[in-house]
Design an enzyme around this catalytic site. Structure first.
Site, PDB file in Angstrom:
ATOM      1  N   HIS A  49     -10.706   1.954  -3.737  1.00 41.59           N
ATOM      2  CA  HIS A  49     -11.221   3.304  -3.596  1.00 41.59           C
ATOM      3  C   HIS A  49     -10.039   4.277  -3.461  1.00 41.59           C
ATOM      4  O   HIS A  49      -8.891   3.854  -3.270  1.00 41.59           O
ATOM      5  CB  HIS A  49     -12.159   3.415  -2.379  1.00 41.59           C
ATOM      6  CG  HIS A  49     -11.520   3.138  -1.063  1.00 41.59           C
ATOM      7  ND1 HIS A  49     -11.761   1.995  -0.330  1.00 41.59           N
ATOM      8  CD2 HIS A  49     -10.619   3.853  -0.341  1.00 41.59           C
ATOM      9  CE1 HIS A  49     -11.044   2.032   0.783  1.00 41.59           C
ATOM     10  NE2 HIS A  49     -10.340   3.137   0.800  1.00 41.59           N
TER      11      HIS A  49
HETATM   12  P1  TYD Z   1     -14.263  -0.738   3.940  1.00 40.86           P
HETATM   13  O1  TYD Z   1     -13.978   0.701   3.717  1.00 40.86           O
HETATM   14  O2  TYD Z   1     -15.168  -1.425   2.964  1.00 40.86           O
HETATM   15  O3  TYD Z   1     -12.901  -1.549   4.021  1.00 40.86           O
HETATM   16  P2  TYD Z   1     -11.789  -1.793   2.867  1.00 40.86           P
HETATM   17  O4  TYD Z   1     -11.646  -0.500   2.145  1.00 40.86           O
HETATM   18  O5  TYD Z   1     -10.585  -2.222   3.600  1.00 40.86           O
HETATM   19  O6  TYD Z   1     -12.245  -2.865   1.975  1.00 40.86           O
HETATM   20  O7  TYD Z   1     -14.837  -0.880   5.420  1.00 40.86           O
HETATM   21  C1  TYD Z   1     -15.493  -2.045   5.878  1.00 40.86           C
HETATM   22  C2  TYD Z   1     -16.592  -1.633   6.835  1.00 40.86           C
HETATM   23  O8  TYD Z   1     -16.037  -1.014   7.984  1.00 40.86           O
HETATM   24  C3  TYD Z   1     -17.573  -0.659   6.227  1.00 40.86           C
HETATM   25  O9  TYD Z   1     -18.872  -1.012   6.702  1.00 40.86           O
HETATM   26  C4  TYD Z   1     -17.183   0.663   6.808  1.00 40.86           C
HETATM   27  C5  TYD Z   1     -16.597   0.287   8.156  1.00 40.86           C
HETATM   28  N1  TYD Z   1     -15.536   1.183   8.603  1.00 40.86           N
HETATM   29  C6  TYD Z   1     -15.722   1.925   9.744  1.00 40.86           C
HETATM   30  O10 TYD Z   1     -16.785   1.873  10.390  1.00 40.86           O
HETATM   31  N2  TYD Z   1     -14.725   2.716  10.200  1.00 40.86           N
HETATM   32  C7  TYD Z   1     -13.544   2.812   9.557  1.00 40.86           C
HETATM   33  O11 TYD Z   1     -12.635   3.553  10.009  1.00 40.86           O
HETATM   34  C8  TYD Z   1     -13.355   2.059   8.344  1.00 40.86           C
HETATM   35  C9  TYD Z   1     -12.055   2.135   7.571  1.00 40.86           C
HETATM   36  C10 TYD Z   1     -14.376   1.252   7.909  1.00 40.86           C
END
Ligand code: TYD
Length: 145
Positions: A49
């Site tokens: 992303h």
């Molecule tokens: P995600 O953005 O999918 O992680 P990555 O980009 O590393 O693959 O986030 C995983 C999960 O955590 C998703 O359900 C959103 C949650 N999340 C939060 O609640 N707070 C945060 O600060 C972040 C980065 C993710």
């Protein structure tokens, strides 16, 4: 694309090592959020992303991970494997994370609270926001927050 790393000062003595992260000193933004990623299997790809406004600083406090960073010009791979190396992740940069070592703990500081609306999760949408009529607005908005 240009990669911005921050060399973090280590305070070491016979007891071990310490690194401090301080807003507007070695972290070039207001720290509003800290999260960390761990227990990710080595064959997993995370991220995939870009953020419209968010600026982040990533530090592999333990282990190693590879980033693919793409600002729409030439994608660059960056390996983070040193707790004294910070990697700045600006807004409007597509990022993918992979090759996590078993012991990897990746800490990320961010200048905004978690906001799903700030994510661009489709690569074609990312490119069109960069290169389309939104380009000027995206860059200005990105820099001004
Ligand atoms: P995600 O953005 O999918 O992680 P990555 O980009 O590393 O693959 O986030 C995983 C999960 O955590 C998703 O359900 C959103 C949650 N999340 C939060 O609640 N707070 C945060 O600060 C972040 C980065 C993710």
């Amino acid at each position: 694309m240009e990669i911005e790393r921050i060399q973090l000062q280590k305070h070491g003595d016979s007891r071990g090592m310490l690194i401090a992260l301080e807003q507007d000193r070695n972290v070039p933004f207001e720290i509003r959020r800290v999260y960390y990623i761990f227990a990710t299997e080595s064959d997993v790809h995370r991220g995939k992303h870009a953020h419209r406004h968010l600026n982040q600083l990533a530090v592999a406090v333990r282990g190693s991970v590879t980033f693919l960073l793409d600002d729409g010009t030439k994608p660059v791979e960056v390996v983070l494997d040193d707790p004294s190396q910070g990697l700045l992740l600006g807004c409007m940069v597509w990022r993918e994370l992979y090759d996590f070592s078993d012991d990897c703990v990746l800490m990320v500081l961010a200048d905004h609270l978690y906001d799903p609306a700030d994510y661009i999760t489709d690569y074609a949408d990312f490119l069109s926001e960069l290169s389309g009529s939104l380009y000027g607005e995206a860059v200005v908005a990105c820099q001004s927050r």
